[in-house]
Design a protein around this motif. Structure first.
Motif, PDB file in Angstrom:
ATOM      1  N   GLY A   1      28.909 -38.591 -24.829  1.00 57.09           N
ATOM      2  CA  GLY A   1      28.461 -38.120 -26.005  1.00 57.09           C
ATOM      3  C   GLY A   1      29.734 -37.823 -27.216  1.00 57.09           C
ATOM      4  N   PRO A   2      29.206 -37.406 -28.395  1.00 61.12           N
ATOM      5  CA  PRO A   2      30.121 -37.475 -29.537  1.00 61.12           C
ATOM      6  C   PRO A   2      31.012 -36.229 -29.369  1.00 61.12           C
ATOM      7  CG  PRO A   2      28.194 -38.049 -30.302  1.00 61.12           C
ATOM      8  CD  PRO A   2      27.907 -37.842 -28.844  1.00 61.12           C
ATOM      9  N   GLY A   3      32.358 -36.185 -29.289  1.00 63.50           N
ATOM     10  CA  GLY A   3      32.977 -35.027 -29.503  1.00 63.50           C
ATOM     11  C   GLY A   3      33.607 -34.672 -27.876  1.00 63.50           C
ATOM     12  N   VAL A   4      33.248 -35.385 -27.033  1.00 61.12           N
ATOM     13  CA  VAL A   4      33.735 -34.925 -25.637  1.00 61.12           C
ATOM     14  C   VAL A   4      35.111 -35.534 -25.412  1.00 61.12           C
ATOM     15  CG1 VAL A   4      33.146 -35.442 -23.231  1.00 61.12           C
ATOM     16  CG2 VAL A   4      31.275 -35.016 -24.883  1.00 61.12           C
ATOM     17  N   GLU A   5      35.982 -34.733 -25.088  1.00 60.94           N
ATOM     18  CA  GLU A   5      37.421 -35.091 -24.460  1.00 60.94           C
ATOM     19  C   GLU A   5      37.534 -34.670 -23.065  1.00 60.94           C
ATOM     20  OE1 GLU A   5      40.066 -32.968 -27.103  1.00 60.94           O
ATOM     21  OE2 GLU A   5      39.311 -34.195 -28.940  1.00 60.94           O
ATOM     22  N   GLY A   6      38.433 -35.705 -22.617  1.00 59.95           N
ATOM     23  CA  GLY A   6      38.977 -35.627 -21.013  1.00 59.95           C
ATOM     24  C   GLY A   6      37.987 -36.126 -19.987  1.00 59.95           C
ATOM     25  N   PHE A   7      36.971 -36.816 -20.483  1.00 58.94           N
ATOM     26  CA  PHE A   7      36.048 -37.619 -19.736  1.00 58.94           C
ATOM     27  C   PHE A   7      35.950 -39.004 -20.200  1.00 58.94           C
ATOM     28  CE2 PHE A   7      34.732 -33.117 -18.925  1.00 58.94           C
ATOM     29  CZ  PHE A   7      34.802 -33.108 -17.832  1.00 58.94           C
ATOM     30  N   ALA A   8      35.635 -39.931 -19.282  1.00 58.51           N
ATOM     31  CA  ALA A   8      35.427 -41.203 -19.548  1.00 58.51           C
ATOM     32  C   ALA A   8      34.350 -41.864 -18.675  1.00 58.51           C
ATOM     33  CB  ALA A   8      36.775 -42.049 -19.496  1.00 58.51           C
ATOM     34  N   VAL A   9      33.747 -42.908 -19.201  1.00 54.98           N
ATOM     35  CA  VAL A   9      32.797 -44.030 -18.339  1.00 54.98           C
ATOM     36  C   VAL A   9      33.520 -44.066 -16.996  1.00 54.98           C
ATOM     37  CG1 VAL A   9      31.439 -45.738 -18.206  1.00 54.98           C
ATOM     38  CG2 VAL A   9      31.688 -44.556 -20.574  1.00 54.98           C
ATOM     39  N   GLY A  10      32.589 -44.021 -16.096  1.00 55.74           N
ATOM     40  CA  GLY A  10      33.145 -44.326 -14.666  1.00 55.74           C
ATOM     41  C   GLY A  10      33.876 -43.043 -13.828  1.00 55.74           C
ATOM     42  N   ASP A  11      33.896 -41.780 -14.580  1.00 56.55           N
ATOM     43  CA  ASP A  11      34.610 -40.567 -13.971  1.00 56.55           C
ATOM     44  C   ASP A  11      33.567 -40.131 -13.041  1.00 56.55           C
ATOM     45  OD1 ASP A  11      36.891 -40.922 -15.285  1.00 56.55           O
ATOM     46  OD2 ASP A  11      36.506 -39.459 -16.879  1.00 56.55           O
TER      47      ASP A  11
END
Length: 307
Positions: free
Chosen positions: A77-87
């Motif tokens: 979602g918007p504003g999320v840092e530290g995570f990426a698709v596939g984690d």
């Protein structure tokens, strides 16, 4: 294959149902997670029965069951840092965990260690984190004697192991049939039943208990409270109103990613063994919840969701 298991109104098991639901849309600060495993906890059936979380409004439609999950990030979602698709991640969902997809706030999600299975990781956000929060709240010095009521359940198993790791002497109450299991965790077992407080006192070093971590509530909580000189050392995750009346306090839940990281490290190190004793596929979620609601579960029960 059903996509989610929910309740449509408050009540007993008869209000539960399988639903075919679309993927939820991740909002600001949220992760869309493809669920691989969901932990089953007493709070799940209590919410169905009518309990509401602080700040949670009235039930306005079907509500998916499940308070802890592990899975794979599908969208960010918007504003999320530290995570990426596939984690691979684990955490506390806001749209229920007994489902193929759920939303998890990034603030209460953590990266799943590679050496930790999805079912094991799914036991950490509620059971293990509650245990960790409670023990930090008590902040007992090594060598203290801690009583844990309900030591054979999900939170109790985690609390016993972490307490032993912290150097505490643990007495754990559980049914007579769980004696061997509770003792394998490093605790002295005391069977639930008549004259409970007296039998606990007889089992305790110097016949005294320094603190109580209650996970049962009811008459057991009222009885064991009398073992303490200082009710500030009485906490519960089961009966907030009762413990306040007795001079104790509810477990103060941190609900942070930092706590999730801590319990994951304990699990990877072998200090905390999740003890998943049974797994069910999503289309048997009703059976999984019945096992916990009827009080027959030993350790943790997990629902596994196919990729």
């Amino acid at each position: 294959m059903p996509k989610a298991y929910a309740f449509t109104e408050h009540g007993g098991p008869e209000v539960e149902t399988f639903l075919d639901l679309p993927q939820p849309e991740p909002g600001p600060g949220q992760l869309l997670v493809a669920v691989r495993a969901a932990g089953v906890n007493p709070v799940d059936w209590k919410l169905r029965a009518g309990k509401r979380r602080p700040g949670q409004g009235a039930l306005s439609g079907p509500e998916v069951l499940g308070s802890e999950v592990a899975g794979v990030v599908e969208r960010v979602g918007p504003g999320v840092e530290g995570f990426a698709v596939g984690d691979p991640v684990f955490g506390n969902p806001v749209t229920g965990g007994y489902a193929q997809y759920t939303l998890v706030p990034a603030a209460i999600a953590a990266h799943k260690p590679d050496t930790l299975s999805y079912p094991d990781a799914a036991t950490l956000p509620v059971a293990a984190a509650t245990a960790y929060d409670g023990l930090r709240q008590l902040d007992l010095p090594a060598g203290s004697t801690l009583l844990i009521t309900g030591a054979g359940g999900g939170v109790g198993v985690a609390a016993t192991q972490i307490a032993v790791h912290f150097g505490l002497r643990v007495i754990g109450t559980a049914s007579a049939g769980k004696k061997e299991f509770v003792e394998s965790l490093g605790a002295v077992h005391v069977a639930r039943g008549p004259q409970l407080a007296e039998r606990i006192r007889e089992s305790a070093p110097d016949h005294r208990v320094d603190a109580v971590f209650d996970l049962v509530g009811g008459p057991d909580l009222a009885e064991v409270a009398g073992l303490l000189d200082d009710r500030a050392r009485l906490i519960t995750a089961a009966a907030k109103e009762t413990v306040t009346e007795l001079g104790g306090a509810p477990v103060d839940r941190a609900r942070t990613a930092e706590v999730l990281d801590e319990v994951a490290l304990l699990a990877v190190a072998g200090v905390l063994r999740p003890h998943v004793t049974a797994t069910y596929p999503l289309d048997r979620a009703d059976e999984a919840l019945r096992a916990v609601e009827e009080g027959h579960a030993l350790g943790k029960i997990v629902i596994e969701v196919a990729a």
